[in-house]
Design a protein around this motif. Structure first.
Motif, PDB file in Angstrom:
ATOM      1  N   ILE A   1     -21.206  21.703 -36.930  1.00 29.23           N
ATOM      2  CA  ILE A   1     -21.041  20.548 -36.647  1.00 29.23           C
ATOM      3  C   ILE A   1     -20.419  20.363 -35.060  1.00 29.23           C
ATOM      4  N   LYS A   2     -19.429  21.090 -35.203  1.00 23.74           N
ATOM      5  CA  LYS A   2     -18.645  21.275 -33.690  1.00 23.74           C
ATOM      6  C   LYS A   2     -19.464  21.579 -32.526  1.00 23.74           C
TER       7      LYS A   2
ATOM      8  N   GLU B   1     -21.428  14.072 -27.741  1.00 26.01           N
ATOM      9  CA  GLU B   1     -21.210  14.076 -26.105  1.00 26.01           C
ATOM     10  C   GLU B   1     -22.266  15.246 -25.689  1.00 26.01           C
ATOM     11  N   PHE B   2     -22.805  16.112 -26.373  1.00 24.62           N
ATOM     12  CA  PHE B   2     -23.810  17.009 -26.173  1.00 24.62           C
ATOM     13  C   PHE B   2     -24.938  16.323 -25.713  1.00 24.62           C
TER      14      PHE B   2
ATOM     15  N   PRO C   1     -25.327  11.667 -23.197  1.00 20.26           N
ATOM     16  CA  PRO C   1     -25.267  11.218 -21.610  1.00 20.26           C
ATOM     17  C   PRO C   1     -26.598  11.741 -21.129  1.00 20.26           C
ATOM     18  N   HIS C   2     -27.360  12.940 -21.581  1.00 19.73           N
ATOM     19  CA  HIS C   2     -28.705  13.112 -21.132  1.00 19.73           C
ATOM     20  C   HIS C   2     -29.698  12.410 -21.411  1.00 19.73           C
ATOM     21  N   PHE C   3     -29.586  11.639 -22.722  1.00 14.71           N
ATOM     22  CA  PHE C   3     -30.488  10.627 -23.279  1.00 14.71           C
ATOM     23  C   PHE C   3     -30.718   9.657 -22.285  1.00 14.71           C
ATOM     24  N   ILE C   4     -29.314   8.961 -22.161  1.00 16.17           N
ATOM     25  CA  ILE C   4     -29.177   7.995 -21.167  1.00 16.17           C
ATOM     26  C   ILE C   4     -29.826   7.953 -19.851  1.00 16.17           C
TER      27      ILE C   4
ATOM     28  N   PRO D   1     -30.691  14.941 -31.996  1.00 14.70           N
ATOM     29  CA  PRO D   1     -30.432  14.991 -33.583  1.00 14.70           C
ATOM     30  C   PRO D   1     -29.563  14.115 -33.896  1.00 14.70           C
ATOM     31  N   LEU D   2     -28.912  14.313 -35.192  1.00 14.07           N
ATOM     32  CA  LEU D   2     -28.098  13.452 -35.613  1.00 14.07           C
ATOM     33  C   LEU D   2     -26.831  13.747 -35.013  1.00 14.07           C
ATOM     34  N   PHE D   3     -25.964  12.852 -34.751  1.00 15.70           N
ATOM     35  CA  PHE D   3     -24.570  13.084 -34.125  1.00 15.70           C
ATOM     36  C   PHE D   3     -23.680  13.134 -35.222  1.00 15.70           C
TER      37      PHE D   3
END
Length: 404
Positions: A346-347, A353-354, A357-360, A178-180
Motif C-alpha cells: 500500500i505504502k 500522491e503518486f 497530480p499527474h492525473f489532474i 488505481p485505487l488509492f
C-alpha cells in the motif's frame, strides 16, 4: 469554476462495492481542483447510496433514449464528462459529443469488462483462457468506447499493459489510475483474533463463485482447525447465498458488513479463491490496508504486489490453498510478516500522491489541446463519426417508439 458531469450506471455505494469506492475517490480528486460536480444516473437512489450532498455534489435522474438529456447537458455545458463504464458511454456518449463537443470525455473502465467476460466463459467451460477468447463482442464494444473517448482510466497495470502491448493502443489516450490507499494499522493483535472471513458484493458473479469455492474446501480446513469458523460477508446476499449457511460446519453467512474495518480487525485470515475477474480486487486491497493477511488466487492478486512479497499466499492449487490457510492461521510470526508485507504494498504502490497530480495535469493538457489530441486519435474520430449515426438513430427510433 470548472464543471464536471459524471454519468453513472448506478449511484455510488462505497460500502458495497470497490467500484463505489473508486468513484468517490475520483470525485474527491476533481473537488480538490474546485470542480462543480453533477452526478447523473438512470438508476434510483437506494438506502445504501453515498450521500453526494455531503460533498456538495449535485445529482439528478436522467432517462435513457429521451431528448431531455440533450437540453440538460447543453445547459450544464460541462468542461469534463466522465462515464463510469463503457455501457454508459454507449448510451450517452453520442449525445454528449453532439451537444457539448468541446467537453473532455473520460471513460472510467473500472476494470476491463471483456477480460472478465472471457475469463468467466473459460471458467465455465473448464478450460484455459486462450488469446482468441478475448476477442468477443464485449471486447469490440469496449474497445470502441475507449477509442471514442479522449482519455480512459485503467485501474490495473496488467490491463494497461494488455491494451498497449497486445492491442497496440496509443498510451496518449490511456491513464493508469488505481485505487488509492492508506495504511490503517489495527489495534488488535494476532492472539486477540479468531476465524476466517471472506467478503464481496453478491451482485458481482466472481464473488458468488468465490463463496462456492470456499464451501467446497471449508470442511478440509475445519477438520484441521475445529474451533475456527468462516464468516461470509457481502451486500445483496440472496436466498441462494443464505442456503449455504451452516452453523454446525462453522460456515456462517453474515450478509452486509456495516463496518468493514471492524470486521477485518476481528478476523485472523481472509480467504479469496477468486476463480475469475479483472481489475483490482477491493477485498484484497482493503485486507492490506487494514492489516489482515490473506490467501488468494493469481487472478485475485493480479497487478497488486509489483516486486513486493504478498501479504499471505497466492495459489491456484486447492490442496495448497487449504494448507496455506491453516498455516497462516496458526503461525503468528508468519502472520505478522504477511501483515507487514501488505502495508509495504500500500505504502509503495497505491498512495494518492503518486497518481493524483499527474492525473489532474493530464486532464489540463488535454483540455488545452483538445483538437490536436483528438486528431492524433484518428481511429477514435472514425468511430465517433459512424457511432453518431448508428447509435443516434437507434436511440431516436426507440424514443419515437416510446412516445407511441
Amino acid at each position: 469554476m470548472k464543471n464536471l458531469i459524471i454519468i453513472g450506471k448506478v449511484f455510488p455505494e462505497p460500502n458495497s462495492t470497490a467500484a463505489g469506492s473508486r468513484m468517490i475517490q475520483l470525485m474527491d480528486s476533481f473537488l480538490t481542483q474546485n470542480y462543480q460536480i453533477t452526478f447523473l444516473s438512470t438508476a434510483s437512489i437506494s438506502e445504501n447510496s453515498f450521500d453526494l450532498s455531503s460533498k456538495n455534489i449535485q445529482f439528478q435522474n436522467i432517462i435513457l433514449n429521451e431528448n431531455s438529456f440533450d437540453e440538460l447537458i447543453k445547459n450544464q455545458n460541462p468542461d469534463v464528462v466522465v462515464f463510469d463504464r463503457f455501457t454508459t458511454e454507449e448510451q450517452f456518449g453520442w449525445r454528449v459529443s453532439e451537444q457539448v463537443p468541446n467537453a473532455v470525455k473520460i471513460l472510467d473502465t473500472e476494470d476491463l469488462h471483456f477480460l472478465r467476460n472471457a475469463r468467466e466463459k473459460a471458467f465455465r467451460q473448464n478450460k484455459f483462457l486462450e488469446n482468441s477468447d478475448l476477442i468477443n463482442d464485449v471486447f469490440k464494444r469496449e474497445m470502441a468506447s475507449i477509442l471514442r473517448c479522449d482519455l480512459s482510466l485503467i485501474i490495473s497495470e496488467f490491463e494497461m499493459n494488455l491494451l498497449i502491448e497486445k492491442f497496440k493502443f496509443d498510451e496518449n489516450i490511456l491513464f493508469y489510475l488505481p485505487l488509492f490507499g492508506e495504511v490503517k494499522k489495527p489495534k488488535t493483535s494476532f492472539p486477540e483474533r479468531k476465524n476466517f472471513i471472506s467478503i464481496g458484493n453478491f451482485l458481482h458473479e466472481p464473488n458468488w463463485q468465490t463463496v462456492l469455492q470456499l464451501k467446497k474446501i471449508w470442511k478440509n480446513i475445519k477438520n484441521q482447525l475445529p474451533e475456527a469458523e468462516i464468516h461470509i460477508y457481502g451486500a445483496y446476499a440472496s436466498e441462494k447465498v443464505f442456503q449455504l449457511h451452516n452453523e454446525k460446519e462453522g460456515f456462517i453467512i453474515k450478509g452486509r458488513a456495516e463496518n468493514v474495518e471492524y470486521v477485518f480487525n476481528q478476523a485472523k485470515v481472509l480467504l479469496a479463491p477468486i476463480p475469475f475477474g479483472a481489475g483490482i480486487k477491493g477485498k484484497l486491497f482493503e485486507s492490506m490496508q487494514f492489516g489482515l493477511p490473506n490467501v488468494t488466487s493469481t487472478v485475485g492478486a493480479e497487478a497488486m504486489q509489483g516486486n513486493h512479497d504478498w501479504n499471505g499466499f497466492i495459489t491456484n492449487n486447492e490442496t495448497e490453498f487449504i494448507e496455506k490457510a491453516v498455516l497462516l492461521y496458526q503461525d503468528e510470526n508468519l502472520w505478522q510478516i504477511s501483515q507487514e508485507n501488505g502495508f509495504k504494498i500500500i505504502k509503495n504502490r497505491f498512495k494518492k500522491e503518486f497518481f493524483e497530480p499527474h492525473f489532474i495535469q493530464k486532464i489540463q493538457e488535454i483540455s488545452e489541446n483538445l483538437e490536436s489530441h483528438r486528431n492524433l486519435n484518428f481511429l477514435g474520430q472514425i468511430l465517433q463519426h459512424h457511432t453518431l449515426q448508428s447509435t443516434k438513430y437507434l436511440s431516436k427510433w426507440i424514443e419515437e417508439k416510446n412516445k407511441k
